[in-house]
Design a protein around this motif. Sequence first.
Motif, PDB file in Angstrom:
ATOM      1  N   GLY A  46       0.910  -1.073   0.362  1.00  0.00           N
ATOM      2  CA  GLY A  46       0.363   0.466   0.200  1.00  0.00           C
ATOM      3  C   GLY A  46       0.648   1.344  -0.211  1.00  0.00           C
ATOM      4  N   HIS A  47       0.570   2.193  -0.410  1.00  0.00           N
ATOM      5  CA  HIS A  47       0.733   4.193  -0.137  1.00  0.00           C
ATOM      6  C   HIS A  47       1.002   4.066   1.254  1.00  0.00           C
ATOM      7  N   ARG A  48       1.880   4.649   1.531  1.00  0.00           N
ATOM      8  CA  ARG A  48       2.602   5.150   2.239  1.00  0.00           C
ATOM      9  C   ARG A  48       1.321   6.087   3.307  1.00  0.00           C
ATOM     10  N   GLU A  49       1.100   6.417   2.607  1.00  0.00           N
ATOM     11  CA  GLU A  49      -0.504   7.491   3.259  1.00  0.00           C
ATOM     12  C   GLU A  49      -1.566   6.057   4.372  1.00  0.00           C
ATOM     13  N   LEU A  50      -1.740   5.105   3.946  1.00  0.00           N
ATOM     14  CA  LEU A  50      -2.781   4.417   3.914  1.00  0.00           C
ATOM     15  C   LEU A  50      -2.187   3.801   5.373  1.00  0.00           C
ATOM     16  N   PHE A  51      -0.855   3.976   5.581  1.00  0.00           N
ATOM     17  CA  PHE A  51      -0.647   2.648   6.622  1.00  0.00           C
ATOM     18  C   PHE A  51      -0.509   2.694   7.898  1.00  0.00           C
ATOM     19  N   PRO A  52      -1.115   3.999   8.243  1.00  0.00           N
ATOM     20  CA  PRO A  52      -1.735   3.722   9.447  1.00  0.00           C
ATOM     21  C   PRO A  52      -3.268   3.003   8.977  1.00  0.00           C
ATOM     22  N   LEU A  53      -3.702   3.027   8.443  1.00  0.00           N
ATOM     23  CA  LEU A  53      -5.196   2.630   8.111  1.00  0.00           C
ATOM     24  C   LEU A  53      -4.688   0.636   8.389  1.00  0.00           C
ATOM     25  N   VAL A  54      -3.490   0.384   7.051  1.00  0.00           N
ATOM     26  CA  VAL A  54      -3.422  -1.214   7.136  1.00  0.00           C
ATOM     27  C   VAL A  54      -3.042  -1.872   8.241  1.00  0.00           C
ATOM     28  N   ALA A  55      -2.107  -0.957   9.168  1.00  0.00           N
ATOM     29  CA  ALA A  55      -0.965  -2.169   9.853  1.00  0.00           C
ATOM     30  C   ALA A  55      -2.075  -2.179  10.941  1.00  0.00           C
ATOM     31  N   PRO A  56      -2.996  -1.463  11.538  1.00  0.00           N
ATOM     32  CA  PRO A  56      -4.095  -1.403  12.808  1.00  0.00           C
ATOM     33  C   PRO A  56      -4.738  -3.138  12.084  1.00  0.00           C
ATOM     34  N   ALA A  57      -5.112  -2.703  10.539  1.00  0.00           N
ATOM     35  CA  ALA A  57      -6.004  -3.799  10.500  1.00  0.00           C
ATOM     36  C   ALA A  57      -5.439  -5.712  10.836  1.00  0.00           C
ATOM     37  N   VAL A  58      -3.933  -5.664  10.114  1.00  0.00           N
ATOM     38  CA  VAL A  58      -2.977  -6.266  10.378  1.00  0.00           C
ATOM     39  C   VAL A  58      -3.006  -7.003  11.903  1.00  0.00           C
ATOM     40  N   ALA A  59      -3.133  -5.559  12.844  1.00  0.00           N
ATOM     41  CA  ALA A  59      -2.756  -6.269  13.963  1.00  0.00           C
ATOM     42  C   ALA A  59      -4.000  -7.435  14.346  1.00  0.00           C
ATOM     43  N   ARG A  60      -5.273  -7.168  13.626  1.00  0.00           N
ATOM     44  CA  ARG A  60      -6.294  -7.060  14.556  1.00  0.00           C
ATOM     45  C   ARG A  60      -6.124  -9.564  14.283  1.00  0.00           C
ATOM     46  N   LEU A  61      -4.989  -9.456  13.003  1.00  0.00           N
ATOM     47  CA  LEU A  61      -5.485 -10.593  12.763  1.00  0.00           C
ATOM     48  C   LEU A  61      -4.188 -11.719  13.659  1.00  0.00           C
ATOM     49  N   LEU A  62      -3.390 -10.603  13.712  1.00  0.00           N
ATOM     50  CA  LEU A  62      -1.524 -11.353  14.670  1.00  0.00           C
ATOM     51  C   LEU A  62      -0.969  -9.700  14.161  1.00  0.00           C
ATOM     52  N   PRO A  63      -0.648  -9.887  15.652  1.00  0.00           N
ATOM     53  CA  PRO A  63       1.121  -8.814  15.998  1.00  0.00           C
ATOM     54  C   PRO A  63       2.140  -8.772  14.497  1.00  0.00           C
ATOM     55  N   VAL A  64       1.727  -7.544  14.191  1.00  0.00           N
ATOM     56  CA  VAL A  64       2.607  -6.879  13.040  1.00  0.00           C
ATOM     57  C   VAL A  64       4.041  -7.209  13.091  1.00  0.00           C
ATOM     58  N   GLU A  65       4.574  -7.163  13.897  1.00  0.00           N
ATOM     59  CA  GLU A  65       5.695  -7.098  14.104  1.00  0.00           C
ATOM     60  C   GLU A  65       6.082  -9.423  13.919  1.00  0.00           C
ATOM     61  N   ARG A  66       4.663  -9.678  13.721  1.00  0.00           N
ATOM     62  CA  ARG A  66       5.182 -11.059  13.083  1.00  0.00           C
ATOM     63  C   ARG A  66       6.018 -11.029  12.439  1.00  0.00           C
ATOM     64  N   LEU A  67       4.908 -10.274  11.342  1.00  0.00           N
ATOM     65  CA  LEU A  67       5.360 -10.861   9.629  1.00  0.00           C
ATOM     66  C   LEU A  67       6.638 -11.550   9.146  1.00  0.00           C
ATOM     67  N   ARG A  68       6.816 -12.191   8.165  1.00  0.00           N
ATOM     68  CA  ARG A  68       8.029 -12.671   7.794  1.00  0.00           C
ATOM     69  C   ARG A  68       8.085 -11.908   7.030  1.00  0.00           C
ATOM     70  N   PRO A  91      10.583  -6.456  12.622  1.00  0.00           N
ATOM     71  CA  PRO A  91      11.976  -5.957  12.143  1.00  0.00           C
ATOM     72  C   PRO A  91      12.143  -7.602  10.982  1.00  0.00           C
ATOM     73  N   HIS A  92      11.844  -8.675  11.476  1.00  0.00           N
ATOM     74  CA  HIS A  92      12.611 -10.228  11.110  1.00  0.00           C
ATOM     75  C   HIS A  92      11.989 -10.187   9.844  1.00  0.00           C
ATOM     76  N   ALA A  93      11.085  -9.060   9.202  1.00  0.00           N
ATOM     77  CA  ALA A  93      10.426  -9.094   7.633  1.00  0.00           C
ATOM     78  C   ALA A  93      11.415  -8.889   7.155  1.00  0.00           C
ATOM     79  N   GLU A  94      11.576  -9.656   5.634  1.00  0.00           N
ATOM     80  CA  GLU A  94      11.598  -9.000   4.530  1.00  0.00           C
ATOM     81  C   GLU A  94      10.762  -9.219   3.055  1.00  0.00           C
ATOM     82  N   VAL A  95      11.843  -8.435   2.223  1.00  0.00           N
ATOM     83  CA  VAL A  95      11.185  -8.624   0.606  1.00  0.00           C
ATOM     84  C   VAL A  95      11.236  -9.442   0.091  1.00  0.00           C
ATOM     85  N   ALA A  96      10.612 -10.517  -0.014  1.00  0.00           N
ATOM     86  CA  ALA A  96      10.367 -11.083  -0.861  1.00  0.00           C
ATOM     87  C   ALA A  96      10.347 -10.542  -2.815  1.00  0.00           C
TER      88      ALA A  96
END
Length: 243
Positions: A46-68, A91-96
């Motif tokens: 997503g766009h940078r400006e949508l990060f404040p909306l999308v990150a909390p949505a991810v957090a409703r499903l799993l902790p954002v810091e768990r993203l690999r 902090p443990h995520a990689e772009v693939a």
Amino acid sequence: METTIAEVADGIFRLSTYLPQIAAPAGFTMNQFLLVADEPMLFHLGHRELFPLVAPAVARLLPVERLRWLAFGHVEADECGSMNQWLAAAPHAEVAHGAVGCMVSLNDMADRPPRPLADGEVLDLGGKRVRHLDTPHVPHNWESRVLYEETTGTLLCGDLFTHLGNGPPVVSDDLREQAMIAEEAFLATSLGPHTVSTLHRLAELEPRTLAVMHGSSFSGDGGGALRGLADAYQGRLDAMAAV
């Protein structure tokens, strides 16, 4: 604006933000897909400006810091503008991404080195398996690619089947007509010698779900839907050749 959540296949969640100002009056959706697994993956960032909306949505499903894994179809702001925000939050995520995308853009743009993938290479996420498929210039950009999640038969198809409006999360109706209406509006697809053959290659996967970045996802005969889209673009190529 808000980001809504819907499960489009087993363990694959669509995070959708509706932007009514784009292509008004119909509007346009920006969709990310979270693959819940031992090593979770977010496809489209997503766009940078949508990060404040999308990150909390991810957090409703799993902790954002768990993203690999962080992934996307090709290098554009709507697909990866927030890439470095996600890297900072997880902090443990990689772009693939595909080797071409890493070489021409992401080795320089990403705050951490990306993981280049060869055509056909599979990432085992633990409970999910995603296969990287190079699709250069389909629908656009040299580094374009898709991912196929093998356990659910889900094609994370990026900008393919883009359509307008804010429909249901998943439909079973043919998306081809709506996709061609959007094509008339945006002229976004690179029509070239490999467009049709690439779509037929994807159709051979016979996906059961098409996870669409802009618009509703599709459940049903994904192979037939891809062949229908290929036919529509073949018709355009034939018309161009006849001029």
